[in-house]
Write an enzyme that holds these catalytic residues in place. Structure first.
Site, mmCIF file in Angstrom:
data_model
loop_
_atom_site.group_PDB
_atom_site.id
_atom_site.type_symbol
_atom_site.label_atom_id
_atom_site.label_comp_id
_atom_site.label_asym_id
_atom_site.label_seq_id
_atom_site.Cartn_x
_atom_site.Cartn_y
_atom_site.Cartn_z
ATOM 1 N N ASP A 1 -59.581 -39.974 25.715
ATOM 2 C CA ASP A 1 -60.305 -41.101 26.317
ATOM 3 C C ASP A 1 -61.627 -40.555 26.870
ATOM 4 O O ASP A 1 -61.982 -39.402 26.622
ATOM 5 C CB ASP A 1 -59.452 -41.771 27.412
ATOM 6 C CG ASP A 1 -59.277 -40.874 28.633
ATOM 7 O OD1 ASP A 1 -59.704 -39.696 28.595
ATOM 8 O OD2 ASP A 1 -58.715 -41.351 29.631
ATOM 9 N N LYS B 1 -55.978 -43.935 19.691
ATOM 10 C CA LYS B 1 -55.851 -43.376 21.042
ATOM 11 C C LYS B 1 -54.732 -44.082 21.802
ATOM 12 O O LYS B 1 -53.877 -43.445 22.422
ATOM 13 C CB LYS B 1 -57.170 -43.519 21.810
ATOM 14 C CG LYS B 1 -57.150 -42.820 23.145
ATOM 15 C CD LYS B 1 -58.134 -43.400 24.111
ATOM 16 C CE LYS B 1 -57.547 -44.615 24.786
ATOM 17 N NZ LYS B 1 -58.440 -45.346 25.641
#
Ligand code: SF4
Length: 211
Positions: free
Chosen positions: A141, A123
């Site tokens: 997220d 991420k």
């Protein structure tokens, strides 16, 4: 599981891009080094908190070469108001050492290389590539995960799977959509008490439909 039709996906995409035409990260940074450090610090921590921490950190360690020579305990002291500061301090120094030793001080400009750095997960690597290079990538997220599920865009159990699903659904403008979904999740579709009255995607909301 709700499956969005291509027409619905197109409309959701259009509305995100219309409402957030210039969305970008709320992390403060002035170069790739500062962005990478801020993104590592932002895991499980708010951007607001990170922005309070980084000015002093960058004053003491203005370049990746300075950070590579830092003592972990000194970095800890500067970032101690951040969640998991002890681990993050180790990651930051080790990340800087690796960039200096293995990449001649040049932060890699490729997500597949970035994930090799300590403290940089998939991420975080994608966030750096999206923000700094405008690459057509999605990063999931907590906000993007929640919003995707509330809008019936994903029913996946993990952020990784959700990332794959959003990538397949939206295909283009993923970087802009990432930022838009983060801002939407942070200020409108909040975890607690979402501002549904101000929601421009209400008719697509699974949560609204179920309540
Ligand atoms: S209606 Fe409310 S819960 Fe649903 S997507 Fe909009 S803000 Fe989120």
């Amino acid at each position: 599981m709700l499956i969005r039709t291509p027409k619905e996906v197109k409309e959701i995409k259009k509305r995100f891009l219309t409402h957030y035409p210039n969305a970008k990260t709320e992390l403060n940074y002035s170069d790739l080094y500062q962005l990478l450090v801020a993104v590592i610090l932002s895991a499980q921590c708010t951007d607001k908190r990170v922005n309070l921490i980084t000015p002093k950190l960058f004053q003491k360690y203005p370049t990746i070469f300075d950070l590579a020579k830092a003592e972990v305990k000194d970095v800890e002291e500067l970032i101690k108001s951040c969640t998991y500061f002890s681990n993050k301090a180790k990651h930051l120094v080790n990340m800087a050492k690796m960039v200096v030793e293995e990449y001649k001080g040049e932060i890699p400009k490729d997500e597949k290389e970035l994930v090799k750095l300590p403290g940089v997960g998939k991420k975080s690597a994608n966030v750096v590539m999206i923000e700094y290079f405008g690459k057509n990538l999605m990063a999931v997220d907590t906000h993007v995960f929640r919003v995707s599920h509330r809008l019936g865009l994903s029913s996946a159990k993990t952020p990784d799977k959700t990332q794959q699903e959003l990538t397949t659904l939206f295909k283009t403008d993923l970087n802009k959509l990432h930022h838009a979904m983060v801002l939407f999740g942070r200020y409108i579709c909040t975890a607690k008490e979402p501002k549904c009255k101000n929601c421009f995607l209400k008719e697509f909301c699974v949560k609204e439909r179920d309540t």
